[in-house]
Structures are given as C-alpha cells and as structure tokens.
Design a protein around this motif. Structure first.
Motif, short mmCIF file in Angstrom:
data_model
loop_
_atom_site.label_atom_id
_atom_site.label_comp_id
_atom_site.label_asym_id
_atom_site.label_seq_id
_atom_site.Cartn_x
_atom_site.Cartn_y
_atom_site.Cartn_z
N PHE A 272 -34.50 -7.63 19.04
CA PHE A 272 -35.93 -7.31 19.17
C PHE A 272 -36.72 -8.60 19.39
CE2 PHE A 272 -39.83 -7.63 16.62
CZ PHE A 272 -40.65 -6.72 17.26
N GLY A 273 -36.46 -9.57 18.52
CA GLY A 273 -37.17 -10.84 18.63
C GLY A 273 -36.95 -11.48 19.98
N TYR A 274 -35.72 -11.46 20.43
CA TYR A 274 -35.40 -12.08 21.72
C TYR A 274 -36.14 -11.39 22.87
CZ TYR A 274 -32.82 -13.09 25.99
OH TYR A 274 -32.51 -13.43 27.28
N HIS A 275 -36.04 -10.08 22.92
CA HIS A 275 -36.63 -9.37 24.06
C HIS A 275 -38.15 -9.37 24.02
CE1 HIS A 275 -32.91 -8.27 25.98
NE2 HIS A 275 -32.42 -7.89 24.80
N MET A 276 -38.71 -9.33 22.80
CA MET A 276 -40.17 -9.40 22.70
C MET A 276 -40.65 -10.78 23.16
SD MET A 276 -41.40 -6.55 21.49
CE MET A 276 -40.18 -5.89 22.58
N THR A 277 -39.94 -11.80 22.71
CA THR A 277 -40.32 -13.16 23.08
C THR A 277 -40.23 -13.33 24.60
OG1 THR A 277 -39.45 -13.95 21.00
CG2 THR A 277 -39.77 -15.59 22.71
N SER C 50 -49.46 -18.52 17.86
CA SER C 50 -48.50 -18.16 18.88
C SER C 50 -48.00 -16.74 18.64
CB SER C 50 -47.33 -19.15 18.82
OG SER C 50 -46.21 -18.62 19.47
N PRO C 51 -47.73 -16.01 19.71
CA PRO C 51 -47.11 -14.69 19.53
C PRO C 51 -45.85 -14.77 18.67
CG PRO C 51 -47.71 -15.01 21.82
CD PRO C 51 -47.98 -16.30 21.12
N MET C 52 -45.20 -15.94 18.69
CA MET C 52 -44.00 -16.11 17.88
C MET C 52 -44.30 -15.94 16.40
SD MET C 52 -41.82 -16.62 20.19
CE MET C 52 -40.39 -16.98 19.21
N TYR C 53 -45.50 -16.33 15.97
CA TYR C 53 -45.84 -16.20 14.55
C TYR C 53 -45.80 -14.73 14.14
CZ TYR C 53 -47.98 -20.93 14.89
OH TYR C 53 -48.24 -22.25 15.08
N VAL C 54 -46.36 -13.89 15.00
CA VAL C 54 -46.43 -12.47 14.69
C VAL C 54 -45.04 -11.86 14.68
CG1 VAL C 54 -47.41 -10.26 15.40
CG2 VAL C 54 -48.72 -12.37 15.76
N TYR C 82 -61.06 -16.51 22.35
CA TYR C 82 -60.90 -15.72 23.58
C TYR C 82 -59.45 -15.79 24.06
CZ TYR C 82 -65.99 -15.43 24.10
OH TYR C 82 -67.31 -15.18 23.92
N LEU C 83 -58.86 -16.98 23.96
CA LEU C 83 -57.45 -17.11 24.35
C LEU C 83 -56.58 -16.26 23.42
CD1 LEU C 83 -57.46 -20.96 24.94
CD2 LEU C 83 -57.08 -19.25 26.70
N ALA C 84 -56.93 -16.28 22.14
CA ALA C 84 -56.17 -15.49 21.16
C ALA C 84 -56.29 -14.01 21.46
CB ALA C 84 -56.70 -15.78 19.75
N ARG C 85 -57.50 -13.58 21.79
CA ARG C 85 -57.75 -12.16 22.03
C ARG C 85 -56.85 -11.66 23.16
NH1 ARG C 85 -63.76 -10.49 23.59
NH2 ARG C 85 -63.26 -11.69 25.45
N ARG C 86 -56.74 -12.44 24.22
CA ARG C 86 -55.94 -12.02 25.36
C ARG C 86 -54.45 -11.99 24.99
NH1 ARG C 86 -56.44 -13.72 31.66
NH2 ARG C 86 -58.30 -12.48 31.44
N LYS C 87 -53.98 -13.07 24.37
CA LYS C 87 -52.55 -13.14 24.02
C LYS C 87 -52.18 -12.06 23.02
CE LYS C 87 -52.12 -17.47 22.77
NZ LYS C 87 -52.78 -18.53 23.49
#
Lengths: 344, 651, 143
Positions: A272-277, C50-54, C82-87
C-alpha cells in the motif's frame, strides 16, 4: 496512414547527414509478433525499424537510459539523439524536459501519430485469436491485420483488441515534435477518457478496499512498474531503504538520514505504502503511457491509481501533465481557487 | 546511535502540569529510552534553581542534547537554549516538548494525559537524536524603518525612531498626514483641542532631518524579511509642484468642479484642485484627477492659466520607488463602520442623522460651521440631540461582535461639547452600559451627567425616522424604567463601530501579516507581544490592531518604535540556521523545489539545487514537494519526522 | 487494550508552528478541554508536510491523521498552505479511492486566535473516528 518507409528514410537520412548520433525506435523482436525497442547508430540499421500495433513501449525510457549512460561515462555528446515518439512517448519526453532531465535541443523528436487506433493489448488479442499465435501485426485503417503462424491473415477491428490506455487516449498525436508523421486525429473518441476510472468509482468504499486489498496482497514488489517508468529516473527511490547510492560526496549524515518510510517486504501495508507513494510521486507527471500496468506480472491495474491523480489534476487544478516544458509542476504550484471545501 | 546522550527535564510547572500529568512517570519512562542518559523532573524548571540544575546535569552527565518538557516553546525555548550554551553544548541540540498548553491544560484524565505527554516527550527525544549542532546565520541589517500610515500612531512612531537616530520613511496614502485625529474637535477627558496637540507633531515630523515624508503614496509590494525588507512605494501624481506651490488659493477659486470635502465628511465641499485643509502637511494643493475635467488645457486648464508660479503640471506621472528597510511599522488606522449598513437607523438616508466624526466637524472651529453646532438640513441650532452608543458594535448577530471601546467616552464628550455650544439644548444618550476605564475617564462621564445634565437612557434604539416637521423621531426603550421612549430630536449622532481601515486589509495582504476574526491586525501574542506582528520585523501601532483611544495609540506607537529600535540597533541579525539543505546525491535538478519555494531562495547550480541561506526561511515547502527526498530542513529532517511519527505511535 | 476499555482512536496531528500549533496553545491557555487522542507533531508549515508523513502515519498504525495550518491568505510563509492544500487534496482523494475511510484523514485551517476551533476540530475528528474502529487496513504488522 504512416508509411514505414518514411520512418526508415527519416532515420537513415538523419544518421547519414550526422544530424543525430542515434535513433531510438522499434525493431522486430525475437518473440512472436512483438516489436522491441532498439537504438540504432548507423544509417544501414534504419531498415530494421518497424512501426506496428506492437510498438507499445514508451521509448522515452531509453532517453533516460541514454542520459544515465552519459553520466556514467562522463562524456557529453555534441549531437542530439532522435526518438520515434507516439503521443504518449512525446508527452513523457516533455515531462522529462520540464524536469530538466535533458534540454529540448538534446533530443530530436520524430513524432508518429497513432491516428485512428493505438497499440494492441496482447491479453485481449490472445482471447480474440483463441490461442492462435500471430507472427506479425500491421495497422490497416481502423483495423489490425494479423499474420498467423500458418501464413493466413486475420483482420480484426482494432478497438476490439486495443490497449485500454489507447481507447481512452487523450492525445494520440505527439504535439511536441521536430517532425511528425501521420495525421492529427486528436479528439477522436473511442472511449471517454478515464472511462475505466469512472466505472471503478461506482464501487462502494468497501468494494474499493476489497479490490485494492486484493491487489496489494498480490504485489510481489518486483519493481517492474518502476523500472519501466520513464518518470522513475531517480538513482535511489525513496521507497528503497536498502540501497543507498553512496558517492564520495555522500556524507555520514546523509547515510544516517536514510528514511525507512516503507519496508521492502511485500506485505499489504508496505505494498500500500509503495503504490500510494508511487501514485503521489507521479501525480502531474504520469502521462498514462500505461507501461506499468502492461509489464506487471500479477496484473495489478496500476493505471487506475495514476489515472485518478491525472484526472484530479485536470479537473480540479486545470493541470495537464506533459503539455508544456515551461510549466511549473503540479505540486509545486497552486491556484487561489483550488478545492478548499474538504478542509474544516 | 546509542552513543547519544540526551537529557530529559520534565517540569511540573507548579501544579500546572503535575496536576494532570504524572511527571514522575514521564521522567521514568523517558529514562528507559536508549538515547536518554539522564531524566529528571523538577517543580519549576524555568526558575533559577531549575535552570541551574539543567546546566549542572548537562555538565555532570556529559549530555550532548536536551529535551525540556514544559510549556509552549514560544515561552521558554530561548531560555533553555541559552542554558545549553551556558552548559557548553550547541543551542540547537535543545528542543522543547510542550506538555502544558497542548496537554495538561486541555485534558482532565490523568492516565490519558500522562500517556499523551509521554508520546510528546518521546517524539521530541527521538527527534533530538538527529539534531545537528548549528550556528546562527549572521546577516547585516538595513538601519532604516518604514512607517505605513500618517495618523497620530504613524507620526509618533516615526518621531520616536527618528529621534533614536534611525532613518525613517513615513508613507501616507492621502495628500496630508494627520489621520482621523485631525478631524476631531476636542479630545476627552481634558477637552484640549486635537489640532493644537497634533499640529506641532505634524510639523516636527515633516521637518525632522531623519524623516522622509511620502504623502499621496502607497506601499505596493514588500519582499525580503526582518532586517532587510525591500519595499516598492507608488507615488501618485498630485499634478502640483509642492516646492513651487505658494498656497495662494487662486487655482481652487477658478476650478469649476465642486465635490464633497472628505476632510469634513461631506459637510462642506471642495474643488477638484484643493488643499485638504489649511494646516495640511505638506502644505500644498493637490489636483484630484478623478474629479478634474480632464487634466488638459483643452478640457479646462483654468487652474494652470491662473497659477502664477507655474506649479501645476498636468503631465506628472505616477512614480514607483524601491526602498530598503530593516523594520516596518504598520499604523493604517480605522474607518467608521458604514452607516449604510445600519438599516434600522435609516442607512444614512435620514437627514440630520450624523456619525461621530461628522459631529466632530460640526463642533470644530475649523469645521463646516466654524464651530457652531448647526444641523446640516436647515443650519438651525438643534435643541434636542440624541446620541446613540454601540451602533454596529456589540451586535454579533448583525454587525460587529466586539466593543469599539472609545464610543462611551467620545459620546460623553460630544454631549459636553454640545451643551457648551448650546447651553439650553437637551442631550439624550442611549447606552447599553458605560465603559469608562482610564485615567480621569469615569470622572469625565460623571461630569457629563451631573454638570452638563446629559440624560442617559439605558437601552437600545429600535428605529428612527424623519417626521413631517423635519425632526428625527427616535424610538427606544429605557430598560431601567421599562418604559418606551420616543424623542423627536433635531439631530441624532450615531457612535458607529470602529473597523479596520480599508488600507489595513490591503496592507495585511501585501505584508502577509495575519488579521484577527474582526479584520484587525493580529499581534504575535495577545499579552506578551502586543505590538509585534507574527512576522519578524513588522510591528503594529494604533487602531489598525484594535479599537483604541489616542493615549493608547500613542503608547502603542512608541512601543512599536522601541521594538523597531531594538531590532535595528543590532549591527547584525542572527537568523535561524534551521534552513533547507540539499542532498546532492539525490538531487536531479528538476527544479520542483525552486518553483515551490515562496522566497526564491533556491536556484540551480551545475544541475543541483542550491539554497540561499539568507533568503531561506526554513518552511519546508521544498522538502514536501521533492519526490526524491533530496532537500529537507535542518533539524526537522524527513528522518526526524519519521522517527517522531514512530514515537507517537508507540504505546 | 483490554476488551472492557473503550476504543480510543490514535491520531497524529501535524500542526503548523505559526497558526494551528499556536491555536492549540491558545486552547491550552483558555483551558478548553478536548480528547487526548491527538498527539501533536509541530511542523514549520503545512506546506512542509510531505504526503509521506500521512502515508507513514497510517502505515505505523495511526487511526487518523490530522493536518492543520493557517487559513488561506494567512500563511506565515506566504503560500505554503496553498501548496499543502493541493498536495493533501490529492492524498485525500487517493486514500478514498483505494477504500480507506474518508474520515481517517482530515485537514483544517486553525488560526492562532482559534483555540476553540482547534479543540472542536480534535473533538469532531475523534468522534468521527470512533465508529470506524481501529485502522488495520494498512497498518504494518510489527515484527
């Protein structure tokens, strides 16, 4: 209708005149009817080039490989390299240039329009031919003409056996080009763009999770999707926690700061992590060449994830991946009227 | 990284933390962390003995990093980082874990609060393991200050800074400085004349060698940061050569265009070419290009014909000048809440219903009626005047929720002024309650009631309308007697709410400083940093920050000036070194970070991103945008956040 | 967690330093009570989330992830939110797309002056998470 002779003449001519140092194209492969990518450097090799419904590979990947080879050999070529590019190949080439991976003048784009059709989906074809082995495939208007092992010919409507990505193709014409062969049939609609995505989204939340859980369970983390993707040109992928590119400049701190966001093990959670990333990192960069999905050995419908991001980019942010070399990337830009309602 | 030696110091904050969080358990749990070499709790960590204990523990245990778990880092991060320095370790190896504001004060369940506190402290402890020792970045300071707004707040701030030896530019968007205070007739509670108080200051600021006045000018664009702002200022054309103008008034006599005079709030009129008022500074005429027939001799040209000194120049163009400053003071003031929005009181359409500032102009010796209180409709002396307080204020349902603070006082003043002008008149005041906190204020209100006989009626006016005989019928309730009250008044004065001026809204956007829920400029801390904006180097003064009277405005202006002087008295500013750094091995030069950076602090050099350490603010936008993990913020790196998440999820 | 205990959702809250963490501080100063389920991690700006955090928080077993920052136009760093909102819009869409409950991820704008709002955001989030039960869809088994 594209004349194969025009492609070969163009390639031969450019190599003869010394305008380019190589031409990336397709040649007849060693397995059945399928074409395979080839990099030719001599005029006489031009006759090996082919153009047929099995030219599904995104050749911009070989531009990336060429660039990596240059970096490795520490040599800077003086001549550009030519690429034969379908609409999708051209779009990913644009993204690569958008990200400064190479300059526009380093690449000569010989565009080939997919015109009314696109490339074949081998699974669909196998079903349609009920097991018969084709040895060659050719475009013929809106049909494919297949030569079978016994020498007989079979004509099939292309749309019956065409790859989904081509059926839904937004732009079958390579807009960014130095030279283009074939007619611009942009705007043809075989199937609505994102049709499969829209169908999938009819599912309930529970059905969606069941579906993806099944996919994430099956992923074997062979990384074929990543290897085939021209956008995955990083030397070290953020999801890799084992490999670490160590160069003399790599500091001890950098080595220590490797982040194990995702483990390599092929568990549901890590897949999941891989594909989401991957989907996030391809948002605004993926131009839907569909190669990841084609090469997946366990048939994970990866295009759905990337299509989802692409449609969001288009519909919510007015962003079209691969449209402009000068554009800011999707996630490095914003508009004042970006969606806000989801925020409390 | 087991060779790390972190010290954890858990503060009880008296009982502020200890009452809800089991501080002993927090300290004991943290002692079990592999990287924690020392863990202790203490009743007041920020007290002198507490701080000394921290320093001693660092030295005794050879600690290389410190977590103090206490109140918000906004309060004591600086304190404990100084201790780190005193103990001989790098200040940036000290981090704060906030277990008071974000834990003990907001939870009652001791077990849950303790568990959360442990998570907070543990995540800080895991983070600090990877903290680097960093040195602050020293940057030079531009020793000049910008004051935006030329009212009493701006004038005071400019004078204070100039007297401290700073070069100051005072920008005012109108043609003269002075602001609303100039429109006032007398001021409470002393009843001294506003002009007599303000004019000398206006003259002083205009003549001060360290102050450059830029009237009829607006701030257009601001870039840079604390210590080094770059500001674009638009100088609008006045079409008059200020130096040449002799203020002879010949031009305005011949000007055929008559428009309402803003200075008198429409009670008088002016020409298209005019001087805002006799004592305007700079003393010069202005040609109002919107009112003028066409800025061209073919259209009119009368003023130019008659001007003997040739001071009028129709071809004057707007000018944009760029100036550099180390600090900015925003003093953009207030507007009155628009009378048009008060539908129940006629929305500004009932004659002889005035707002407070118009009444000031009626009372003023320099005003529309030369200081005689005459009602506008028929220029007769009003014998019955109704003053209504809290118009638009304290009305969350329809208008402003807040109290405008000064209206009780100025209404009392109005009643007194009225009675002094019309001794046989009657003044009625509708009020909700009287707020008269301030030196001499309560006595002033009492004088209004007792000496001047103003009738205070506690209650709201429900509506008013004009009667056939030209009076204004005011219908309200006296809630003390429970009686309905109806007064046929000759004139009504509304104490309209104060709201942030339109310019305040604009400047907040340009400066990117926050505003509160009512639109006033937000201070960095409501109690401890009341004159600073959230952005370093930008200070607040006057009614742009909230309703206030003149003494308060002046006090705040001087406070803001003092803050700016402190900032600009340093030869070098030290900037936080927790800025972005590039991992060259991973950077592919795609420029996504370059696009994402709000400060243009990243550029490409030899195909790799390079961070400008003076411009970088350390926000991390680059890091979150980079798909290759090739750029991150020092001491809040990706690895550190990853470890923090891990710590938070560990039960 | 034993059976008789009430399920308590675990929330990771990424708060920007200037608005939402300050707003959270104000909730504290005002003694506004709210559930202890959300553990704050202060970041400089939501633009730095970063999306990675989530994704990582969910993988590590978070039942919910909250990202909170300055209101549009109020970002301390001019435009980070604004950058956060989009990502994070993309992250949210993607999570929902694969069948993660929409209520697992939340974003809010909380200013430094909105202590009450911060408390309410946490209260609402925790209440919305309770009926979902523990998030085990993408939680990694700890080895």
């Amino acid at each position: 209708m594209i004349n194969l002779k025009d492609i070969r003449d163009t390639a031969r001519d450019m190599l003869t005149k010394g305008e380019v140092r190589a031409v990336i194209g397709w040649q007849q492969g060693s397995r059945g009817m399928a074409a395979e990518p080839v990099v030719i450097t001599a005029p006489e090799q031009a006759d090996s080039l082919v153009w047929n419904p099995t030219c599904y590979h995104n050749l911009s990947l070989y531009l990336v490989n060429d660039k990596k080879a240059q970096a490795h050999s520490k040599q800077k070529p003086t001549l550009p390299i030519a690429i034969i590019a379908k609409g999708c190949d051209a779009r990913s080439t644009v993204v690569l240039m958008q990200e400064n991976y190479f300059r526009r003048d380093e690449v000569y784009i010989i565009g080939v329009s997919c015109e009314g059709t696109g490339v074949v989906d081998e699974h669909k074809l196998a079903v349609a031919l009920q097991g018969a082995q084709p040895t060659a495939a050719a475009f013929e208007g809106e049909d494919y003409v297949l030569t079978l092992a016994d020498g007989s010919e079979k004509r099939l409507s292309a749309r019956e056996v065409m790859a989904d990505r081509c059926l839904e193709c937004r732009e079958p014409f390579p807009k960014e080009n130095n030279l283009v062969l074939g007619e611009d049939k942009t705007g043809r609609s075989l199937e609505a763009p994102f049709a499969a995505l829209a169908r999938f989204e009819q599912k309930s939340e529970a059905e969606r999770w069941d579906f993806w859980k099944h996919q994430f369970e099956r992923c074997i983390r062979c990384f074929a999707c990543r290897s085939v993707c021209p956008m995955c040109f990083c030397d070290e992928c953020v999801v890799d926690s084992i490999e670490m590119k160590v160069v003399p400049a790599t500091t001890a701190q950098e080595k220590a700061d490797r982040v194990r966001w995702i483990e390599r093990s092929a568990t549901t959670a890590d897949n999941f992590g891989y594909h989401m990333t991957r989907a996030m990192h391809l948002a605004g960069r993926c131009i839907d060449c569909g190669e990841c999905e084609r090469v997946c050995p366990v048939n994970i419908p990866l295009r759905l994830l990337n299509n989802k991001m692409e449609r969001e980019a288009r519909e919510r942010f007015g962003y079209e991946p691969g449209a402009s070399i000068g554009a800011s990337s999707l996630v490095a830009s914003f508009r004042d009227d970006d969606p806000n309602a989801f925020i409390r | 990284m087991t060779n790390k030696r972190t010290g954890v110091f858990v503060c009880h904050c008296g009982t502020n933390i200890a009452a809800t969080v089991d501080v002993k358990k927090v300290a004991e749990t943290m002692a079990l962390e592999g990287t924690v070499a020392y863990s202790a709790d203490y009743v007041y960590m920020c007290s002198d003995p507490g701080q000394n204990a921290v320093i001693q523990a660092i030295k005794d245990n050879q600690l290389d990093s410190v977590i103090v778990s206490c109140c918000s880092p906004n309060l004591h991060e600086g304190t404990f980082r100084n201790n780190a320095i005193r103990a001989g370790i790098n200040e940036f190896t000290c981090e704060i874990a906030n277990i008071r504001e974000q834990c003990s004060w907001v939870h009652k369940d001791r077990a849950a609060a303790t568990e959360k506190a442990i998570k907070i402290v543990r995540s800080a402890a895991r983070r600090v393991v990877r903290n680097q020792s960093l040195d602050s970045i020293a940057i030079p300071v531009t020793r000049r200050a910008l004051v935006i707004g030329g009212g009493i707040a701006g004038i005071q701030a400019a004078l204070d800074m100039a007297n401290a030896g700073l070069d100051v530019v005072l920008v005012e968007k109108l043609a003269t400085i002075g602001g609303h205070m100039l429109q006032l007739s007398e001021t409470f509670p002393t009843l001294d004349c506003a002009q007599c108080v303000l004019s000398p200051k206006m003259v002083e600021v205009s003549r001060h060698p360290k102050v450059k006045l830029m009237t009829y000018s607006e701030v257009q664009e601001v870039s840079g940061s604390m210590g080094n702002f770059k500001v674009k200022i638009l100088k609008k054309p006045t079409y008059i050569d200020t130096e040449a103008c002799k203020i002879c008034d010949d031009c305005s006599v011949v000007c055929p265009v008559v428009v309402p005079n803003e200075y008198d709030l429409g009670l008088t009129s002016r020409r298209a070419i005019y001087i805002p008022f006799a004592q305007a500074i700079p003393a010069s005429y202005v040609l109002d290009e919107n009112a003028c027939l066409g800025l061209h001799p073919i259209r009119c040209g009368k003023c130019k014909d008659v001007c003997e000194v040739g001071a009028i120049n129709y071809d004057m163009l707007p000018q944009v000048v760029t100036e550099e400053f180390g600090a900015i003071i925003v003093a953009t003031g207030f507007d009155l809440y628009p009378q048009e929005k008060i539908l129940e009181y006629g929305a500004g359409n009932v004659p002889d219903v005035l707002d407070g500032l118009q009444f000031e102009r009626l009372c003023s010796a320099s005003g529309a009626t030369q200081g005689h209180v005459l009602r506008p409709s028929d220029k007769k002396e009003p014998k019955e005047v109704v003053f209504i307080q809290c118009v638009g204020s304290r009305d969350p349902a329809q208008h402003c929720a807040y109290c405008s603070k000064i209206c009780c006082m100025y209404t009392a003043k109005h009643a007194q002024l009225y009675k002094h002008h019309v001794p046989d008149g009657r003044a009625y005041i509708f009020y909700i309650d009287i707020r008269s906190g301030g030196k001499g204020y309560e006595e002033f209100v009492q004088r209004t009631m007792e000496n001047d006989g103003a009738v205070y009626l506690r209650g709201r006016v429900s509506k008013l309308h004009r009667t056939k005989d030209g009076k204004v019928r005011v219908m309200g309730t006296d809630t003390l007697t429970g009686q309905n009250v109806e007064i046929d008044a000759d004139m009504v004065v509304l104490a309209l709410a104060m709201q942030p001026s339109k310019g305040t809204e604009e400047i907040a956007k340009i400066l990117k400083i926050g505003r509160d829920k009512d639109g006033f400029l937000a201070e960095a801390h409501p109690k401890l940093r009341p004159v600073e904006s959230v952005t370093g180097g930008i200070f607040l003064a006057g009614a742009a920050q909230g309703p206030k009277d003149i003494p308060e405005t002046v006090a705040q202006a001087s406070a803001a000036a003092a803050k700016a002087i402190i900032l600009l008295s340093q030869p070098m500013l030290s900037r936080s070194p927790t800025i972005a750094r590039v991992r060259n091995s991973h950077c592919t030069g795609c420029e996504m970070c370059v696009d994402a950076c709000p400060y243009v602090a990243i550029r490409l050099e030899n195909g790799k991103a390079v961070v400008n350490e003076v411009l970088c603010e350390g926000c991390g936008a680059c890091s979150a945008t980079c798909v290759r993990a090739a750029i991150e913020v020092k001491n809040l790196s990706l690895a550190q956040v990853n470890d923090m998440i891990e710590a938070v999820m560990t039960v | 967690m034993s059976d008789e205990q009430v399920y308590e959702p675990k929330v990771v809250a990424f708060l920007c330093k200037w608005c939402s963490s300050a707003g959270s501080d104000l909730a504290g100063v005002s003694r506004i009570q709210y559930p202890a389920n959300a553990t704050p991690i202060q970041v400089m700006c939501t633009g730095g989330v970063s999306p990675m955090y989530v994704l990582s928080a969910l993988r590590k077993g978070a039942d919910g992830v909250l990202v909170s920052g300055c209101h549009p136009g109020d970002c301390h760093y001019i435009e980070g939110n604004y950058l956060a909102r989009r990502k994070l819009h993309l992250v949210k869409e993607l999570l929902e797309f694969v069948g993660i409950e929409p209520n697992r991820f939340r974003m809010s704008w909380v200013s430094a002056a909105e202590g009450g709002k911060f408390a309410q955001v946490v209260r609402d989030f925790v209440e919305d998470l309770r009926p979902l039960g523990p998030q085990d869809k993408v939680k990694a088994d700890r080895s």
